[in-house]
Design a protein around this motif. Structure first.
Motif, PDB file in Angstrom:
ATOM      1  N   GLN A   1     -10.629   4.672   8.498  1.00  0.00           N
ATOM      2  CA  GLN A   1      -9.390   5.227   9.074  1.00  0.00           C
ATOM      3  C   GLN A   1      -9.684   6.288  10.141  1.00  0.00           C
ATOM      4  O   GLN A   1      -9.065   6.289  11.203  1.00  0.00           O
TER       5      GLN A   1
ATOM      6  N   ILE B   1      -5.120  16.652   0.614  1.00  0.00           N
ATOM      7  CA  ILE B   1      -5.022  15.890  -0.634  1.00  0.00           C
ATOM      8  C   ILE B   1      -5.116  16.830  -1.846  1.00  0.00           C
ATOM      9  O   ILE B   1      -4.398  16.660  -2.829  1.00  0.00           O
TER      10      ILE B   1
ATOM     11  N   TYR C   1      -5.794  17.386  10.572  1.00  0.00           N
ATOM     12  CA  TYR C   1      -5.682  16.835   9.215  1.00  0.00           C
ATOM     13  C   TYR C   1      -6.985  17.037   8.436  1.00  0.00           C
ATOM     14  O   TYR C   1      -6.983  17.500   7.286  1.00  0.00           O
TER      15      TYR C   1
ATOM     16  N   HIS D   1       0.858  -1.192   0.000  1.00  0.00           N
ATOM     17  CA  HIS D   1       0.000   0.000   0.000  1.00  0.00           C
ATOM     18  C   HIS D   1       0.888   1.234   0.000  1.00  0.00           C
ATOM     19  O   HIS D   1       1.448   1.609   1.031  1.00  0.00           O
TER      20      HIS D   1
ATOM     21  N   ARG E   1       4.253  18.171   1.292  1.00  0.00           N
ATOM     22  CA  ARG E   1       3.268  18.742   2.224  1.00  0.00           C
ATOM     23  C   ARG E   1       3.953  19.123   3.533  1.00  0.00           C
ATOM     24  O   ARG E   1       3.349  19.054   4.603  1.00  0.00           O
TER      25      ARG E   1
ATOM     26  N   ASN F   1       2.957   8.355   1.457  1.00  0.00           N
ATOM     27  CA  ASN F   1       2.220   9.437   0.793  1.00  0.00           C
ATOM     28  C   ASN F   1       2.612  10.751   1.444  1.00  0.00           C
ATOM     29  O   ASN F   1       3.124  10.768   2.562  1.00  0.00           O
ATOM     30  N   PRO F   2       2.403  11.882   0.760  1.00  0.00           N
ATOM     31  CA  PRO F   2       2.934  13.145   1.285  1.00  0.00           C
ATOM     32  C   PRO F   2       2.142  13.718   2.455  1.00  0.00           C
ATOM     33  O   PRO F   2       2.656  14.580   3.164  1.00  0.00           O
ATOM     34  N   GLY F   3       0.901  13.254   2.672  1.00  0.00           N
ATOM     35  CA  GLY F   3       0.074  13.908   3.676  1.00  0.00           C
ATOM     36  C   GLY F   3       0.017  13.202   5.011  1.00  0.00           C
ATOM     37  O   GLY F   3       0.295  13.788   6.057  1.00  0.00           O
TER      38      GLY F   3
ATOM     39  N   TYR G   1      -3.975  11.159  -7.245  1.00  0.00           N
ATOM     40  CA  TYR G   1      -3.685  12.576  -7.051  1.00  0.00           C
ATOM     41  C   TYR G   1      -3.903  13.355  -8.347  1.00  0.00           C
ATOM     42  O   TYR G   1      -3.364  14.444  -8.531  1.00  0.00           O
TER      43      TYR G   1
ATOM     44  N   HIS H   1      -6.197   0.282   6.748  1.00  0.00           N
ATOM     45  CA  HIS H   1      -6.309   1.183   7.921  1.00  0.00           C
ATOM     46  C   HIS H   1      -7.113   0.508   9.038  1.00  0.00           C
ATOM     47  O   HIS H   1      -6.540   0.006   9.974  1.00  0.00           O
TER      48      HIS H   1
ATOM     49  N   ASP I   1       2.137   2.915   3.413  1.00  0.00           N
ATOM     50  CA  ASP I   1       1.189   3.960   3.012  1.00  0.00           C
ATOM     51  C   ASP I   1       1.946   5.204   2.543  1.00  0.00           C
ATOM     52  O   ASP I   1       1.426   6.325   2.630  1.00  0.00           O
TER      53      ASP I   1
HETATM   54  N1  DI6 Z   1      -4.271   7.224   1.985  1.00  0.00           N
HETATM   55  C1  DI6 Z   1      -4.918   8.239   1.363  1.00  0.00           C
HETATM   56  O1  DI6 Z   1      -5.217   8.291   0.211  1.00  0.00           O
HETATM   57  C2  DI6 Z   1      -5.293   9.248   2.327  1.00  0.00           C
HETATM   58  N2  DI6 Z   1      -4.878   8.628   3.537  1.00  0.00           N
HETATM   59  C3  DI6 Z   1      -4.297   7.456   3.282  1.00  0.00           C
HETATM   60  O2  DI6 Z   1      -3.869   6.697   4.120  1.00  0.00           O
HETATM   61  C4  DI6 Z   1      -4.741  10.622   2.127  1.00  0.00           C
HETATM   62  C5  DI6 Z   1      -3.307  10.769   1.795  1.00  0.00           C
HETATM   63  C6  DI6 Z   1      -2.963  12.249   1.738  1.00  0.00           C
HETATM   64  O3  DI6 Z   1      -3.211  12.978   2.702  1.00  0.00           O
HETATM   65  O4  DI6 Z   1      -2.392  12.703   0.722  1.00  0.00           O
END
Ligand code: DI6
Ligand code: FE
Length: 382
Positions: free
Chosen positions: A224, A102, A92, A70, A79, A298-300, A142, A244, A296
């Motif tokens: 989540q 996002i 968040y 994942h 971010r 990812n930038p966020g 994205y 999640h 997981d």
């Molecule tokens: N996967 C996602 O797509 C969202 N959370 C996660 O675990 C958001 C990822 C993000 O904030 O870019």
């Protein structure tokens, strides 16, 4: 028996379900031919071997190559600014509702070229590979419009040509599935972010119906931040995995157990968002739901490029056992991608994807932080 490569004298954690626990073989040998495992077992049972290349492992631990099942590895921008805002007290979901989160990554991804997306993802991929990853899942999502989603998916496929690693792509894009992307062979699975700040159950069900019509397996970001019934919805569509699961309830977990849906736990997101409620691990265990662990990346919510650190967090934050963390990034992660027939355990006939570690005890894999114990990574026998 004539083989390309032979490794002898290793402690093999085969993860073979026919053996107990990690499926350990002491003083084991593995032989590879044409990229696949041609023979594996205790040295004393080994038939006469003629190998092009032979190596003594001197007691090192060998696991299946790690599988990060994942990730959102391909994206534009960063971010870090949002990280500062969250440290200053913003939430968040609050940032997302105000049009950041996002959507900030969507804007940066839409304005990036395919070459830029590939170039920015490569260091992240290299960090994962350096710790033994041989297969990675990469989601789109994205772009939220066709051209950018396609660019993300093509970029993900290109990464698989630039490095010796298996890439599985997952479409995480929109309300409806673009047949263009399915037709171009760019997707292996379909995912959705089902959450108050993202897609509803009805929208997710529509997307999954479209996926089913195209013969594509589904996965789901489920429960989540709130209990939206994601685990049960994923199970209803026979999802490969539901990911999640912090807020999943007993009915949801029971539905996953019946459907054979894998629980993918993402402790990096739990940690980075400062979440309080861990996923229902005891319930998953009691109902025998397979448990995988992933970054997981990812930038966020999880800027994490270390699958070993995800294992460590799975153990420290979610109280997973050592065996669960190791199975979670090998056998169960392969199951979460629908690839268990090809990868994820050390068994004759599967791809010879290995992680060879400078450690004696399996517990050392998730234990040591900031020091990489990988000795060697083998992808498809080389
Ligand atoms: N996967 C996602 O797509 C969202 N959370 C996660 O675990 C958001 C990822 C993000 O904030 O870019
Ligand atoms: Fe995710």
């Amino acid at each position: 028996m004539h083989v390309d490569r032979l490794w002898t004298g290793g402690r093999l954690a085969t993860l073979d379900a026919a053996r107990p626990g990690l499926g350990l073989i002491e003083d084991g040998a593995i032989a590879a031919r044409d990229g696949r495992i041609a023979w594996i077992g205790p040295a004393r049972d080994m038939p006469a071997m003629e190998a092009e290349q032979q190596e003594a492992l001197e007691g090192r631990l060998v696991t299946p190559g790690l599988v990060d099942c994942h990730t959102h590895l391909v994206f534009g921008g960063s971010r870090a600014r949002e990280f500062e805002q969250r440290l200053a007290g913003l939430g968040y979901e609050e940032i997302a509702r105000a049009g950041g989160g996002i959507l900030a990554t969507v804007a940066a991804t839409r304005s990036a070229t395919e070459d830029e997306l590939v170039a920015s993802a490569l260091p992240r991929l290299d960090a994962l590979i350096a710790e033994g990853v041989t297969t990675i899942e990469i989601k789109s999502g994205y772009g939220l419009e066709l051209a950018t989603e396609m660019r993300q998916l093509r970029g993900a496929r290109r990464l698989g040509g630039l490095r010796r690693v298996g890439v599985c792509t997952t479409f995480l894009g929109a309300h409806a599935l673009p047949p263009e992307a399915a037709g171009a062979g760019l997707l292996d699975a379909v995912d959705a972010f089902m959450e108050g700040i993202a897609f509803s159950a009805a929208q997710t069900a529509r997307l999954f119906q479209a996926a089913r019509a195209l013969g594509l397996p589904v996965k789901l970001h489920a429960d989540q931040l709130s209990n939206g019934g994601g685990a049960a919805l994923a199970a209803r569509f026979g999802a490969l995995s539901a990911d999640h699961l912090e807020y999943s309830d007993e009915a949801g977990v029971a539905a996953m157990a019946r459907a054979g849906t894998v629980a993918v736990l993402l402790p990096g997101a739990f940690y980075f968002l400062g979440a309080q409620r861990p996923p229902p691990v005891a319930l998953l265990r009691a109902l025998r739901v397979p448990i995988a662990v992933a970054t997981d990346c990812n930038p966020g919510s999880s800027p994490l490029c270390s699958l070993r650190l995800a294992m460590n967090m799975g153990a420290t934050l979610f109280r997973l056992t050592i065996a669960e963390t190791i199975a979670g990034v090998t056998r169960e992660a392969a199951r979460a991608l629908g690839r268990l027939a090809e990868i994820g355990t050390l068994e004759r006939g599967k791809w010879c994807d290995l992680a060879i570690w400078n450690v004696e005890r399996p517990a050392e894999l998730p234990y040591v932080l900031g020091l990489n114990p990988l000795a060697q990574r083998i992808w498809r026998g080389a």
